[in-house]
Design a protein around this motif. Structure first.
Motif, PDB file in Angstrom:
ATOM      1  N   ILE A   9      48.944  57.824  30.895  1.00 26.17           N
ATOM      2  CA  ILE A   9      50.162  57.095  31.283  1.00 26.17           C
ATOM      3  C   ILE A   9      49.927  56.393  32.619  1.00 26.17           C
ATOM      4  O   ILE A   9      50.311  55.231  32.805  1.00 26.17           O
ATOM      5  CB  ILE A   9      51.372  58.053  31.354  1.00 26.17           C
ATOM      6  N   ALA A  10      49.273  57.084  33.544  1.00 25.59           N
ATOM      7  CA  ALA A  10      48.957  56.483  34.838  1.00 25.59           C
ATOM      8  C   ALA A  10      48.074  55.254  34.662  1.00 25.59           C
ATOM      9  O   ALA A  10      48.291  54.224  35.321  1.00 25.59           O
ATOM     10  CB  ALA A  10      48.279  57.506  35.745  1.00 25.59           C
ATOM     11  N   LEU A  11      47.086  55.328  33.762  1.00 28.71           N
ATOM     12  CA  LEU A  11      46.235  54.170  33.482  1.00 28.71           C
ATOM     13  C   LEU A  11      47.067  52.985  33.002  1.00 28.71           C
ATOM     14  O   LEU A  11      46.844  51.848  33.431  1.00 28.71           O
ATOM     15  CB  LEU A  11      45.192  54.503  32.411  1.00 28.71           C
ATOM     16  N   SER A  12      48.004  53.265  32.139  1.00 28.08           N
ATOM     17  CA  SER A  12      48.865  52.213  31.607  1.00 28.08           C
ATOM     18  C   SER A  12      49.658  51.540  32.724  1.00 28.08           C
ATOM     19  O   SER A  12      49.758  50.307  32.774  1.00 28.08           O
ATOM     20  CB  SER A  12      49.812  52.806  30.565  1.00 28.08           C
ATOM     21  N   HIS A  13      50.190  52.336  33.636  1.00 27.27           N
ATOM     22  CA  HIS A  13      50.969  51.777  34.748  1.00 27.27           C
ATOM     23  C   HIS A  13      50.079  50.998  35.714  1.00 27.27           C
ATOM     24  O   HIS A  13      50.489  49.949  36.229  1.00 27.27           O
ATOM     25  CB  HIS A  13      51.732  52.877  35.474  1.00 27.27           C
ATOM     26  N   GLU A  14      48.888  51.500  35.950  1.00 28.79           N
ATOM     27  CA  GLU A  14      47.957  50.772  36.819  1.00 28.79           C
ATOM     28  C   GLU A  14      47.600  49.423  36.200  1.00 28.79           C
ATOM     29  O   GLU A  14      47.533  48.409  36.897  1.00 28.79           O
ATOM     30  CB  GLU A  14      46.688  51.588  37.078  1.00 28.79           C
ATOM     31  N   LYS A  15      47.370  49.399  34.889  1.00 28.33           N
ATOM     32  CA  LYS A  15      47.033  48.152  34.198  1.00 28.33           C
ATOM     33  C   LYS A  15      48.178  47.154  34.318  1.00 28.33           C
ATOM     34  O   LYS A  15      47.950  45.961  34.565  1.00 28.33           O
ATOM     35  CB  LYS A  15      46.719  48.448  32.719  1.00 28.33           C
ATOM     36  N   LYS A  16      49.411  47.624  34.164  1.00 28.47           N
ATOM     37  CA  LYS A  16      50.574  46.742  34.316  1.00 28.47           C
ATOM     38  C   LYS A  16      50.644  46.176  35.729  1.00 28.47           C
ATOM     39  O   LYS A  16      50.944  44.993  35.916  1.00 28.47           O
ATOM     40  CB  LYS A  16      51.861  47.491  33.984  1.00 28.47           C
ATOM     41  N   ALA A  17      50.356  47.013  36.718  1.00 25.58           N
ATOM     42  CA  ALA A  17      50.375  46.549  38.106  1.00 25.58           C
ATOM     43  C   ALA A  17      49.286  45.506  38.350  1.00 25.58           C
ATOM     44  O   ALA A  17      49.526  44.481  38.994  1.00 25.58           O
ATOM     45  CB  ALA A  17      50.213  47.735  39.058  1.00 25.58           C
ATOM     46  N   ILE A  18      48.090  45.771  37.825  1.00 19.01           N
ATOM     47  CA  ILE A  18      46.983  44.809  37.966  1.00 19.01           C
ATOM     48  C   ILE A  18      47.376  43.475  37.358  1.00 19.01           C
ATOM     49  O   ILE A  18      47.220  42.416  37.996  1.00 19.01           O
ATOM     50  CB  ILE A  18      45.698  45.347  37.289  1.00 19.01           C
ATOM     51  N   ASP A  19      47.885  43.501  36.143  1.00 16.76           N
ATOM     52  CA  ASP A  19      48.279  42.267  35.460  1.00 16.76           C
ATOM     53  C   ASP A  19      49.374  41.533  36.224  1.00 16.76           C
ATOM     54  O   ASP A  19      49.347  40.303  36.346  1.00 16.76           O
ATOM     55  CB  ASP A  19      48.735  42.568  34.033  1.00 16.76           C
ATOM     56  N   PHE A  20      50.339  42.285  36.753  1.00 15.57           N
ATOM     57  CA  PHE A  20      51.437  41.673  37.512  1.00 15.57           C
ATOM     58  C   PHE A  20      50.905  40.968  38.756  1.00 15.57           C
ATOM     59  O   PHE A  20      51.224  39.803  39.001  1.00 15.57           O
ATOM     60  CB  PHE A  20      52.470  42.736  37.903  1.00 15.57           C
ATOM     61  N   TYR A  21      50.089  41.670  39.547  1.00 18.14           N
ATOM     62  CA  TYR A  21      49.580  41.078  40.784  1.00 18.14           C
ATOM     63  C   TYR A  21      48.673  39.885  40.508  1.00 18.14           C
ATOM     64  O   TYR A  21      48.721  38.884  41.235  1.00 18.14           O
ATOM     65  CB  TYR A  21      48.861  42.122  41.631  1.00 18.14           C
ATOM     66  N   LYS A  22      47.880  39.971  39.467  1.00 14.96           N
ATOM     67  CA  LYS A  22      47.018  38.834  39.124  1.00 14.96           C
ATOM     68  C   LYS A  22      47.855  37.628  38.693  1.00 14.96           C
ATOM     69  O   LYS A  22      47.539  36.483  39.049  1.00 14.96           O
ATOM     70  CB  LYS A  22      46.028  39.213  38.019  1.00 14.96           C
ATOM     71  N   ALA A  23      48.898  37.874  37.936  1.00 11.60           N
ATOM     72  CA  ALA A  23      49.780  36.782  37.507  1.00 11.60           C
ATOM     73  C   ALA A  23      50.483  36.167  38.711  1.00 11.60           C
ATOM     74  O   ALA A  23      50.610  34.933  38.807  1.00 11.60           O
ATOM     75  CB  ALA A  23      50.799  37.288  36.492  1.00 11.60           C
TER      76      ALA A  23
END
Length: 74
Positions: A9-23
């Motif tokens: 679950i933590a991996l999933s949230h980290e991935k969402k954060a990465i995608d958000f910041y990159k966008a």
């Protein structure tokens, strides 16, 4: 919930954060703001790598931080 599920679950949230910041870094902001979002994405990527390493350790697949811990050939 077990440790493995929590880490996934933590991996999933980290991935969402990465995608958000990159966008956000791609949007029409000042150079400084874009650099800030890019830096935040990098921090989140490191968090992602640490969590992946913990999962690898839990699975005892012989790798730790993408490095082979031992070799049967040596």
């Amino acid at each position: 919930m077990g440790d493995e599920e929590a880490l996934k679950i933590a991996l999933s949230h980290e991935k969402k954060a990465i995608d958000f910041y990159k966008a956000e870094a791609q949007k029409d902001y000042s150079k400084e703001v874009k650099e800030f979002f890019t830096k935040l994405a990098g921090v989140e990527e490191k968090h992602y790598q640490i969590i992946e390493a913990e999962l690898d350790f839990m699975h005892q697949d012989g790798f730790w931080f993408d490095t082979m811990e031992f070799s049967l050939e040596k």
